[in-house]
Design a protein around this motif. Structure first.
Motif, PDB file in Angstrom:
ATOM      1  N   LEU A  10       0.824  -1.206   0.000  1.00 26.26           N
ATOM      2  CA  LEU A  10       0.000   0.000   0.000  1.00 26.26           C
ATOM      3  C   LEU A  10       0.855   1.252   0.000  1.00 26.26           C
ATOM      4  N   PHE A  11       1.939   1.246   0.771  1.00 25.65           N
ATOM      5  CA  PHE A  11       2.810   2.424   0.840  1.00 25.65           C
ATOM      6  C   PHE A  11       3.432   2.723  -0.521  1.00 25.65           C
ATOM      7  N   VAL A  12       4.029   1.711  -1.132  1.00 23.83           N
ATOM      8  CA  VAL A  12       4.674   1.918  -2.435  1.00 23.83           C
ATOM      9  C   VAL A  12       3.639   2.273  -3.493  1.00 23.83           C
ATOM     10  N   GLY A  13       2.507   1.583  -3.469  1.00 30.43           N
ATOM     11  CA  GLY A  13       1.487   1.840  -4.483  1.00 30.43           C
ATOM     12  C   GLY A  13       0.930   3.241  -4.405  1.00 30.43           C
ATOM     13  N   TYR A  14       0.591   3.691  -3.182  1.00 30.51           N
ATOM     14  CA  TYR A  14       0.012   5.026  -3.097  1.00 30.51           C
ATOM     15  C   TYR A  14       1.062   6.113  -3.335  1.00 30.51           C
ATOM     16  N   SER A  15       2.310   5.846  -2.975  1.00 26.24           N
ATOM     17  CA  SER A  15       3.376   6.791  -3.316  1.00 26.24           C
ATOM     18  C   SER A  15       3.458   6.976  -4.824  1.00 26.24           C
ATOM     19  N   ALA A  16       3.340   5.872  -5.562  1.00 29.57           N
ATOM     20  CA  ALA A  16       3.449   5.950  -7.020  1.00 29.57           C
ATOM     21  C   ALA A  16       2.294   6.725  -7.641  1.00 29.57           C
ATOM     22  N   TYR A  17       1.118   6.710  -7.022  1.00 27.69           N
ATOM     23  CA  TYR A  17       0.018   7.544  -7.516  1.00 27.69           C
ATOM     24  C   TYR A  17       0.468   8.998  -7.677  1.00 27.69           C
ATOM     25  N   TYR A  18       1.296   9.464  -6.749  1.00 26.21           N
ATOM     26  CA  TYR A  18       1.653  10.876  -6.732  1.00 26.21           C
ATOM     27  C   TYR A  18       2.608  11.277  -7.842  1.00 26.21           C
ATOM     28  N   VAL A  19       3.275  10.325  -8.458  1.00 27.92           N
ATOM     29  CA  VAL A  19       4.094  10.653  -9.618  1.00 27.92           C
ATOM     30  C   VAL A  19       3.213  11.163 -10.745  1.00 27.92           C
ATOM     31  N   CYS A  20       1.983  10.651 -10.813  1.00 30.37           N
ATOM     32  CA  CYS A  20       1.022  11.104 -11.825  1.00 30.37           C
ATOM     33  C   CYS A  20       0.069  12.162 -11.285  1.00 30.37           C
ATOM     34  N   ARG A  21       0.388  12.735 -10.141  1.00 27.06           N
ATOM     35  CA  ARG A  21      -0.425  13.820  -9.604  1.00 27.06           C
ATOM     36  C   ARG A  21       0.401  15.090  -9.418  1.00 27.06           C
ATOM     37  N   SER A  22       1.614  14.946  -8.903  1.00 29.09           N
ATOM     38  CA  SER A  22       2.472  16.115  -8.692  1.00 29.09           C
ATOM     39  C   SER A  22       3.049  16.642  -9.999  1.00 29.09           C
ATOM     40  N   ASN A  23       2.952  15.857 -11.063  1.00 22.56           N
ATOM     41  CA  ASN A  23       3.586  16.262 -12.315  1.00 22.56           C
ATOM     42  C   ASN A  23       3.004  17.554 -12.892  1.00 22.56           C
ATOM     43  N   LEU A  24       1.719  17.807 -12.693  1.00 22.63           N
ATOM     44  CA  LEU A  24       1.141  19.031 -13.244  1.00 22.63           C
ATOM     45  C   LEU A  24       1.718  20.271 -12.558  1.00 22.63           C
ATOM     46  N   ALA A  25       1.851  20.231 -11.239  1.00 24.08           N
ATOM     47  CA  ALA A  25       2.435  21.364 -10.530  1.00 24.08           C
ATOM     48  C   ALA A  25       3.875  21.598 -10.967  1.00 24.08           C
ATOM     49  N   ILE A  26       4.621  20.515 -11.192  1.00 25.57           N
ATOM     50  CA  ILE A  26       6.015  20.633 -11.605  1.00 25.57           C
ATOM     51  C   ILE A  26       6.112  21.219 -13.007  1.00 25.57           C
ATOM     52  N   ALA A  27       5.214  20.803 -13.872  1.00 23.59           N
ATOM     53  CA  ALA A  27       5.243  21.272 -15.264  1.00 23.59           C
ATOM     54  C   ALA A  27       4.555  22.613 -15.459  1.00 23.59           C
ATOM     55  N   ALA A  28       3.911  23.156 -14.428  1.00 21.12           N
ATOM     56  CA  ALA A  28       3.100  24.365 -14.580  1.00 21.12           C
ATOM     57  C   ALA A  28       3.846  25.528 -15.229  1.00 21.12           C
ATOM     58  N   PRO A  29       5.071  25.893 -14.773  1.00 21.37           N
ATOM     59  CA  PRO A  29       5.750  27.025 -15.429  1.00 21.37           C
ATOM     60  C   PRO A  29       6.017  26.786 -16.915  1.00 21.37           C
TER      61      PRO A  29
END
Length: 440
Positions: A26-45
């Motif tokens: 569960l820890f590894v799986g839910y951590s990996a969800y965030y790679v496809c969630r934080s990417n928009l904030a990182i790419a925003a500029p």
């Protein structure tokens, strides 16, 4: 005092070995969800720079994020209910597969309309992740360890956020464009989803083991057996929540804390670019400071509430919100360099994320038990992300039209209002005998 063994200790039985395996999956799986969630904030500029001529400024990008949160909030209710009826593993894996597909679609997009649709789809399917995690946790772990287990598992979204910002930020430094960033994120999540499909089981009964005890004082204790893991009907699942004053107050606190978390988590990289004058790659990496401090906050808040405050979490939420007001007010001051913005970013993470983790974590498990834990978490998150929808849009609009000073003032006012709700919860609920037992 509880005699439960330490969470994730060296396994001494078949159940403990499976608990360790389940917790890690569960820890590894839910951590990996965030790679496809934080990417928009990182790419925003980069998105603003490339699509600015098409009208994609900070306000519009805030609207994209807000629509995504709106779909996420709606999905929380739907997928929380589905998780309680269908099982945690199915929902957890299905959300991963859907997020991979939506992230690829965003990375191949050619305009603002595609970004709106792909991000909304991404957040809708990602709402399955936490519902699946909470339901699986309720099935596998004793209520005596809910606080500690959820404290550790709540670190997963911060670990995933930090890892995403460090790794994807480094890819930007190396020259990868925003499209490559999204495709790389989708690839990482796809690999983790494949691994979880083999390592994760929905409940101990699936491997011939007896289930640990559920909280005997959960919200369904008078309506059904506390050990029941599936509700009898939709009405019997939803009705008790809306008859509970404690749960209704929890919904109010979730609204405020999630709005604060969503607004700050999304906009901090762009804020550090514009206010601290960092490069896009450096801003992405330094924004991980917020999540690193949030990890310490989650562990510290869980320890304080269990060991010192006898399970009283409302008073910690109250103190955190009161502390956030001056910190957010200081962010309105012009910065001559990166030092002050970075220190304030760290303080927000330290104050905010621990109390935030209580609501759809240990408190949802205690309220819902095995029968309704996913629904409790879904309702709390749905109301919270409804607040996040407005906060994301409002923060972006104020930053675009009036500057970051106005945005931070609005968030400080929201923190003050949430403190009032926490005060009412503490005075009316936590001074009476606790609904749930204290974890020692």
């Amino acid at each position: 005092m509880s005699t439960a063994p330490p969470v994730f200790s060296a396994p001494r039985s078949g159940l403990q070995r499976w608990q360790l395996r389940t917790g890690l999956s569960l820890f590894v799986g839910y951590s990996a969800y965030y790679v496809c969630r934080s990417n928009l904030a990182i790419a925003a500029p980069l998105l603003i720079r490339e699509f600015g001529p098409q009208g994609l400024n900070k306000e519009v990008l805030g609207q994209v994020a807000s629509v995504g949160v709106l779909f996420y909030a709606a999905g929380k209710v739907l997928n929380g209910v589905l998780g309680d009826f269908l099982g945690g593993k199915k929902i957890f894996l299905l959300g991963m597969v859907g997020a991979v597909a939506a992230t690829v679609a965003f990375g191949l997009g050619q305009g603002v309309a595609v970004f709106f649709a792909a991000w909304a789809a991404n957040r809708l399917v990602q709402s399955m992740g936490w519902a699946g995690l909470v339901k699986t946790t309720a099935n596998w772990f004793s209520y005596q360890s809910y606080g500690r287990v959820m404290g550790l598992l709540s670190l997963s979204y911060l670990f995933g956020d930090v890892a995403a910002k460090l790794v994807l930020g480094q890819l930007l430094v190396l020259g990868l464009g925003w499209r490559g960033l999204f495709l790389a994120a989708a690839g990482v999540l796809a690999v983790v989803a494949l691994g979880c499909s083999f390592s994760l089981k929905s409940s101990p009964e699936d491997v011939g083991l007896a289930a640990p005890p559920a909280n005997p004082d959960n919200i369904f204790a008078t309506d059904a057996s506390p050990a029941a893991d599936r509700p009898a009907s939709l009405g019997s699942l939803l009705g008790p929540y809306f008859r509970s004053p404690a749960f209704l107050l929890m919904l109010l606190m979730s609204f405020g804390l999630t709005a604060l978390r969503e607004a700050f988590s999304f906009w901090v990289p762009t804020y550090l670019v514009e206010a601290a004058h960092l490069s896009e790659g450096a801003a992405s990496q330094w924004s991980a400071l917020y999540s690193v401090c949030g990890m310490a906050s989650i562990l510290g808040a869980g320890y304080l509430s269990d060991a010192w405050l006898r399970g009283q979490r409302g008073v910690l939420i109250l103190g955190a919100c009161v502390g956030l007001v001056p910190v957010l007010a200081l962010m309105t001051q012009p910065a001559s360099g990166p030092a002050l913005p970075l220190v304030l970013t760290a303080l927000v993470g330290l104050l905010l994320l621990g109390p935030y983790s209580f609501l759809s974590g240990a408190m949802a498990l205690d309220a819902g038990g095995r029968q309704g834990a996913a629904t409790a978490a879904g309702l709390l998150d749905a109301v919270g992300y409804a607040g996040g929808t407005g906060a994301l849009w409002l923060t972006g609009a104020l930053a675009e039209r009036r500057g970051w000073e106005a945005a931070w003032v609005a968030l400080a006012a929201l923190a003050a209002a949430t403190a009032v709700a926490a005060l009412v919860f503490y005075r009316t609920q936590e001074r009476r005998p606790a609904l749930v037992p204290t974890v020692a």
